[in-house]
Design an enzyme around this catalytic site. Structure first.
Site, PDB file in Angstrom:
ATOM      1  N   ARG A  50      14.723   2.578 -22.353  1.00  0.00           N
ATOM      2  CA  ARG A  50      15.702   1.639 -21.767  1.00  0.00           C
ATOM      3  C   ARG A  50      16.678   2.380 -20.857  1.00  0.00           C
ATOM      4  O   ARG A  50      17.270   1.802 -19.956  1.00  0.00           O
ATOM      5  CB  ARG A  50      16.452   0.868 -22.861  1.00  0.00           C
ATOM      6  CG  ARG A  50      17.530  -0.078 -22.328  1.00  0.00           C
ATOM      7  CD  ARG A  50      17.932  -1.178 -23.318  1.00  0.00           C
ATOM      8  NE  ARG A  50      18.117  -0.669 -24.647  1.00  0.00           N
ATOM      9  CZ  ARG A  50      19.201   0.019 -25.076  1.00  0.00           C
ATOM     10  NH1 ARG A  50      20.205   0.234 -24.248  1.00  0.00           N
ATOM     11  NH2 ARG A  50      19.278   0.461 -26.302  1.00  0.00           N
ATOM     12  N   TYR A 103      21.734 -17.835  -2.895  1.00  0.00           N
ATOM     13  CA  TYR A 103      20.738 -18.159  -3.918  1.00  0.00           C
ATOM     14  C   TYR A 103      21.448 -18.856  -5.080  1.00  0.00           C
ATOM     15  O   TYR A 103      22.494 -18.398  -5.546  1.00  0.00           O
ATOM     16  CB  TYR A 103      20.058 -16.869  -4.384  1.00  0.00           C
ATOM     17  CG  TYR A 103      18.896 -17.101  -5.300  1.00  0.00           C
ATOM     18  CD1 TYR A 103      17.698 -17.603  -4.807  1.00  0.00           C
ATOM     19  CD2 TYR A 103      18.996 -16.836  -6.658  1.00  0.00           C
ATOM     20  CE1 TYR A 103      16.626 -17.834  -5.655  1.00  0.00           C
ATOM     21  CE2 TYR A 103      17.929 -17.051  -7.507  1.00  0.00           C
ATOM     22  CZ  TYR A 103      16.748 -17.556  -6.993  1.00  0.00           C
ATOM     23  OH  TYR A 103      15.689 -17.782  -7.840  1.00  0.00           O
ATOM     24  N   ASP A 179      22.402  -9.214  -0.583  1.00  0.00           N
ATOM     25  CA  ASP A 179      21.090  -9.578  -1.138  1.00  0.00           C
ATOM     26  C   ASP A 179      20.120  -9.576   0.041  1.00  0.00           C
ATOM     27  O   ASP A 179      20.161 -10.460   0.892  1.00  0.00           O
ATOM     28  CB  ASP A 179      21.186 -10.958  -1.801  1.00  0.00           C
ATOM     29  CG  ASP A 179      19.866 -11.387  -2.435  1.00  0.00           C
ATOM     30  OD1 ASP A 179      18.800 -10.922  -1.978  1.00  0.00           O
ATOM     31  OD2 ASP A 179      19.897 -12.202  -3.377  1.00  0.00           O
ATOM     32  N   LYS A 204       9.775 -11.107  -4.643  1.00  0.00           N
ATOM     33  CA  LYS A 204       9.420 -11.756  -3.389  1.00  0.00           C
ATOM     34  C   LYS A 204       8.636 -10.787  -2.492  1.00  0.00           C
ATOM     35  O   LYS A 204       7.550 -10.391  -2.854  1.00  0.00           O
ATOM     36  CB  LYS A 204      10.686 -12.298  -2.715  1.00  0.00           C
ATOM     37  CG  LYS A 204      11.619 -13.057  -3.678  1.00  0.00           C
ATOM     38  CD  LYS A 204      11.046 -14.362  -4.200  1.00  0.00           C
ATOM     39  CE  LYS A 204      11.849 -14.939  -5.358  1.00  0.00           C
ATOM     40  NZ  LYS A 204      13.267 -15.147  -5.094  1.00  0.00           N
TER      41      LYS A 204
HETATM   42  C1  LIG Z   1      14.403 -15.187  -5.918  1.00  0.00           C
HETATM   43  C2  LIG Z   1      15.711 -14.686  -5.444  1.00  0.00           C
HETATM   44  C3  LIG Z   1      16.627 -14.118  -6.325  1.00  0.00           C
HETATM   45  C4  LIG Z   1      16.372 -14.015  -7.813  1.00  0.00           C
HETATM   46  O1  LIG Z   1      15.285 -13.186  -8.088  1.00  0.00           O
HETATM   47  P1  LIG Z   1      14.349 -13.340  -9.406  1.00  0.00           P
HETATM   48  O2  LIG Z   1      13.383 -12.244  -9.237  1.00  0.00           O
HETATM   49  O3  LIG Z   1      13.765 -14.720  -9.351  1.00  0.00           O
HETATM   50  O4  LIG Z   1      15.240 -13.188 -10.594  1.00  0.00           O
HETATM   51  C5  LIG Z   1      17.829 -13.649  -5.807  1.00  0.00           C
HETATM   52  N1  LIG Z   1      18.106 -13.745  -4.483  1.00  0.00           N
HETATM   53  C6  LIG Z   1      17.244 -14.302  -3.609  1.00  0.00           C
HETATM   54  C7  LIG Z   1      17.614 -14.382  -2.176  1.00  0.00           C
HETATM   55  C8  LIG Z   1      16.020 -14.793  -4.048  1.00  0.00           C
HETATM   56  O5  LIG Z   1      15.178 -15.345  -3.171  1.00  0.00           O
END
Ligand SMILES: *Cc1c(COP(=O)(O)O)cnc(C)c1O
Length: 385
Positions: A50, A103, A179, A204
């Site tokens: 961890r 998001y 992000d 993604k």
């Molecule tokens: C999908 C997404 C998240 C969250 O990610 P997860 O892997 O689903 O927890 C955060 N920010 C953006 C812009 C996203 O598209």
């Protein structure tokens, strides 16, 4: 591997490889062990999985190098786990300034956090630089300790002036977190534009195959990295070794995937803009996009997401999601397969997102096949509304 002068497309392939010794494997092995042999006072060696484990390191090296951090990134069990750790950098009782079209789960997490700690989330139009700067240090309001940026935003595709906003945040004493999920490090490298931390939903584009959940946080600041690492260790939101391995395998083709999908996204956006059954199209690569000039100046490419509003309103948009054969009607984005979603079907989606808005995540299929499928679905949707 430290080659800061290599292009991101090369880094995606070359970073995170085992040392070049005779007989060494080309790919890093997966280590399946929760604990490590240890006696006495622990040093820098592995202790418990961890805290740190070999299976994350190649991916962390690659993501850190892609974002030009000069430090390895930190892998998390999901994008939201990375987002939570980054939100934790906000000082309790202060303001978090965030895009109103951030998001959804990020906004929820920020609101929950500030509600608990007496702070506030100030939601802004992240494309409106003056409004964001005003929200950082308002007259009489709580000072901001964190500026959250998404650019382009989800799903409205607003493009932020990251260098200007990061400079203003620094002057106001706030950290900037970007992000970078939508743009990917091929589209923009926010740490080189003044941001303090970058987070990714690795789920993604970085992993790219819609087959795993993972996140990452990256910073060039050793102290911030230590705080994020401590948060990951305590929160326990760590990825499994297989996910980390698969994510790195996916990352190897990042440049090919993104180059193809963003070229197709721009082509589809142009064609859709002239389609008689389409009421509106948005994509940062179209000259009609309000921040087209800014995107052209700050980004390499315009991304692989576009939005579409079919004639016939929400009914037509829903009908379109049922009429496509090739496009996958699903939430999420950034996979090799093209997908689309009417965002307002989700009850928590911002009311400023139009009822009939479809978010399209363009994949790597042949663009003519994608176009033909959309065109036939637009005709069915028009007849259904
Ligand atoms: C999908 C997404 C998240 C969250 O990610 P997860 O892997 O689903 O927890 C955060 N920010 C953006 C812009 C996203 O598209």
């Amino acid at each position: 591997m430290t080659h800061p002068d290599l292009a991101p497309a090369t880094i995606a392939v070359a970073a995170g490889r085992p040392d070049r010794q005779q007989g060494a494997p080309v790919n890093a092995p997966v280590v399946l062990s929760s604990t490590y042999v240890s006696t006495g006072t622990p040093g820098a060696e592995m202790l418990y999985a961890r805290y740190n484990t070999e299976s994350w390191l190649p991916l962390e090296e690659a993501v850190g190098a892609l974002e030009a951090a000069g430090l390895p990134g930190l892998a998390f069990s999901s994008g939201m786990a990375a987002v939570e750790a980054a939100l934790h950098l906000a000082t309790p009782g202060t303001a978090i300034v965030a895009p109103r079209h951030a998001y959804l789960a990020t906004l929820t997490a920020a609101r929950e956090r500030t509600a608990r700690e007496g702070g506030v989330v100030r939601e802004v139009d992240i494309a409106d630089t003056d409004a964001v700067i005003a929200a950082l240090a308002p007259d009489g309001g709580a000072p901001a300790s964190l500026l959250w940026i998404e650019s382009p935003t989800n799903p409205m595709l607003e493009v932020a002036d990251v260098p200007a906003l990061a400079a203003a945040a620094r002057a106001a004493g706030a950290l900037t977190v970007v992000d970078n999920t939508f743009a990917t490090p091929l589209g923009q490298r926010p740490l080189t534009q003044g941001a303090d931390v970058v987070v990714h939903s690795v789920t993604k584009y970085l992993a790219g195959h819609s087959d795993l959940l993972m996140g990452a946080a990256v910073t060039a600041d050793p102290e911030l990295r230590e705080r994020l690492h401590a948060r990951r260790t305590t929160g326990g939101a760590v990825p499994g070794p297989w996910e980390a391995w698969l994510a790195l395998r996916g990352l190897r083709t990042l440049a090919l995937r993104v180059e193809r999908s963003q070229a197709s996204a721009l082509e589809l956006a142009r064609r859709l803009a002239g389609h008689p059954l389409v009421a509106a199209v948005s994509h940062p690569g179209l000259p009609s996009h309000p921040q087209h000039e800014r995107a052209a100046r700050l980004m390499d490419g315009f991304g692989s997401i576009l939005t579409l509003r079919p004639r016939g309103g929400g009914t037509a948009a829903d009908a379109l999601t049922r009429a496509v054969h090739l496009w996958v009607p699903a939430t999420s984005l950034g996979g090799v397969e093209s997908s689309l979603e009417r965002r307002r079907r989700l009850p928590a989606e911002a009311p400023t997102v139009p009822e009939d808005l479809l978010r399209l995540s363009v994949g790597i299929e042949d663009v003519e096949d994608l176009w033909a499928d959309l065109d036939q679905a637009l005709h069915i949707a028009a007849a259904a509304s």
